[in-house]
Design a protein around this motif. Structure first.
Motif, PDB file in Angstrom:
ATOM      1  N   VAL A   1       0.830  -1.213   0.000  1.00 29.97           N
ATOM      2  CA  VAL A   1       0.000   0.000   0.000  1.00 29.97           C
ATOM      3  C   VAL A   1       0.859   1.256   0.000  1.00 29.97           C
TER       4      VAL A   1
ATOM      5  N   ALA B   1       2.616   1.677  -3.273  1.00 27.46           N
ATOM      6  CA  ALA B   1       1.701   2.131  -4.321  1.00 27.46           C
ATOM      7  C   ALA B   1       1.401   3.624  -4.169  1.00 27.46           C
ATOM      8  N   CYS B   2       1.252   4.086  -2.924  1.00 25.58           N
ATOM      9  CA  CYS B   2       1.025   5.523  -2.697  1.00 25.58           C
ATOM     10  C   CYS B   2       2.189   6.354  -3.219  1.00 25.58           C
TER      11      CYS B   2
ATOM     12  N   TRP C   1       2.297   6.168  -7.175  1.00 20.07           N
ATOM     13  CA  TRP C   1       1.250   6.939  -7.848  1.00 20.07           C
ATOM     14  C   TRP C   1       1.512   8.437  -7.749  1.00 20.07           C
TER      15      TRP C   1
ATOM     16  N   GLN D   1      -6.349  14.807  -2.086  1.00 19.97           N
ATOM     17  CA  GLN D   1      -5.968  13.671  -2.924  1.00 19.97           C
ATOM     18  C   GLN D   1      -6.758  13.652  -4.225  1.00 19.97           C
TER      19      GLN D   1
ATOM     20  N   GLN E   1      -4.335  14.060  -7.123  1.00 20.09           N
ATOM     21  CA  GLN E   1      -3.959  12.735  -7.614  1.00 20.09           C
ATOM     22  C   GLN E   1      -5.132  11.919  -8.146  1.00 20.09           C
TER      23      GLN E   1
ATOM     24  N   MET F   1      -7.708   7.617  -8.014  1.00 19.58           N
ATOM     25  CA  MET F   1      -6.761   6.629  -7.512  1.00 19.58           C
ATOM     26  C   MET F   1      -6.061   7.119  -6.251  1.00 19.58           C
ATOM     27  N   GLY F   2      -5.778   8.408  -6.172  1.00 23.56           N
ATOM     28  CA  GLY F   2      -5.165   8.955  -4.967  1.00 23.56           C
ATOM     29  C   GLY F   2      -6.066   8.813  -3.762  1.00 23.56           C
TER      30      GLY F   2
ATOM     31  N   LEU G   1      -6.088   5.140  -2.705  1.00 22.40           N
ATOM     32  CA  LEU G   1      -4.852   4.759  -2.025  1.00 22.40           C
ATOM     33  C   LEU G   1      -4.806   5.326  -0.608  1.00 22.40           C
TER      34      LEU G   1
ATOM     35  N   ALA H   1      -6.911   3.086   1.279  1.00 24.24           N
ATOM     36  CA  ALA H   1      -6.224   1.806   1.461  1.00 24.24           C
ATOM     37  C   ALA H   1      -5.201   1.879   2.583  1.00 24.24           C
ATOM     38  N   ALA H   2      -4.514   3.018   2.708  1.00 19.73           N
ATOM     39  CA  ALA H   2      -3.541   3.172   3.790  1.00 19.73           C
ATOM     40  C   ALA H   2      -4.218   3.116   5.154  1.00 19.73           C
TER      41      ALA H   2
ATOM     42  N   TRP I   1      -5.377  -0.431   5.756  1.00 15.29           N
ATOM     43  CA  TRP I   1      -4.255  -1.300   6.120  1.00 15.29           C
ATOM     44  C   TRP I   1      -3.984  -1.232   7.621  1.00 15.29           C
TER      45      TRP I   1
END
Length: 355
Positions: A24, A27-28, A31, A261, A265, A268-269, A272, A275-276, A279
């Protein structure tokens, strides 16, 4: 409230959550570089935040394994000390108060209260546990004394959630509830940015959030719609936002992590960023630490996520580091406890070091 799984199962749990974190965070970072390359952005701030979270998480895992009570207690005291001593972090009276510092104060104090509560659950002596809970309650009082209403509310909520966590045996539903809470606050922010609330409610929210902040949110949503895939590029909101450009003392931020974000970004930003956060909750769900420790840390991190959704907290490195440290402390496996468990196992087998 402790895990009955064997060492192999515990190791697998940690490996899975650690691998998910690497993927994760990697990927951040990737991206942000891609978005910056396409739109000539400045990804240094994003990369610094990612590095801060990773470094804090590693520090929390190490210190929590070595000193499961002293480390979170020290972290709580460090957070309070930083709040009281770092210039411009305290939301007290100033000639010019930069927008967003109050959110950072609330976030740091919330993380400190969460660390103190985690230390209380890790302590075995009743007197020490009581003292650490008094410390956590005192942090909420400090927030009120500094004029941070949000900090007082979130610190109090963390303390109450920590006390309630002692009566919970299955953490999965609570973790899901925390994720839903953070999602709801983010959704409310997006609704406000899109002017999709009744007029009377908008006027009430303007008094609490300020009209300037809502205008920044409108600009962020407008920029996000121009390029949903990649955004405008990291660090470019300040130069593209009309509200930010027309402000005398602007920091170039929309003061909402999800909207920033989205604007810089793209979709997708935002995914992500979510997702962080997921996680961290996933790591707390998988950890072998007692359930009250995991849920206390989860409540504090969710409160910080809510603050970041309506403020500029994540732009402060100490908040990113603190979030990583708290997650690491709550997922660390104390070495002392592991050694004691092995000793008991050896005695049960007649002092024979055999499988």
């Amino acid at each position: 409230m402790t895990s009955a799984a064997g060492p192999g199962t515990d190791g697998d749990r940690r490996n899975v959550s650690d691998a998910a974190g690497v993927v994760v965070l990697g990927a951040c970072a990737a991206w942000s570089l891609i978005s910056a390359a396409v739109h000539d952005g400045r990804p240094e701030g994003v990369l610094l935040a990612i590095l801060a979270v990773a470094a804090g998480y590693a520090a929390g895992r190490i210190s929590g394994a070595l000193l499961p009570v002293a480390a979170p207690c020290a972290g709580a005291l460090a957070g309070v000390s930083l709040t009281l001593t770092v210039p411009h972090l305290s939301p007290g009276p100033q000639i010019v108060t930069p927008l967003g510092h109050a959110g950072a104060t609330a976030a740091v104090l919330t993380l400190s209260a969460g660390a103190a509560c985690c230390a209380a659950w890790a302590a075995s002596a009743p007197a020490l546990r009581l003292g650490l809970r008094v410390l956590a309650s005192g942090i909420a009082v400090i927030a009120a004394a500094l004029g941070s209403t949000v900090g007082f509310v979130t610190c109090t909520a963390v303390v109450l959630c920590s006390l309630a966590a002692g009566h919970i045996r299955r953490r999965g539903l609570v973790i899901a509830g925390l994720a839903l809470t953070a999602t709801s606050v983010t959704g409310l922010t997006l609704v406000l940015a899109g002017n999709a609330v009744p007029g009377g409610l908008t006027a009430w929210l303007e008094d609490r959030l300020t009209r300037h902040r809502l205008r920044l949110w409108h600009d962020a949503l407008h920029l996000a719609r121009e390029d949903l895939a990649l955004g405008m590029g990291p660090g470019r909101f300040g130069e593209l936002s009309t509200t930010s450009a027309g402000t005398l003392l602007s920091d170039g931020k929309p003061h909402s992590a999800p909207l920033q974000q989205a604007a810089e970004q793209g979709v997708m930003g935002v995914l992500l960023l979510a997702a962080a956060f997921c996680w961290m909750l996933f790591a707390l769900w998988r950890t072998t630490r007692p359930t009250p420790v995991a849920l206390t840390a989860g409540a504090a991190l969710t409160a910080v996520a809510a603050i970041a959704a309506v403020g500029n907290a994540l732009s402060f490195t100490m908040v990113s580091v603190g979030a990583g440290v708290l997650a690491g402390l709550a997922t660390a496996r104390p070495i002392a406890g592991e050694s004691s468990g092995r000793e008991i196992g050896v005695r049960a087998r007649g002092n024979r070091l055999t499988p």
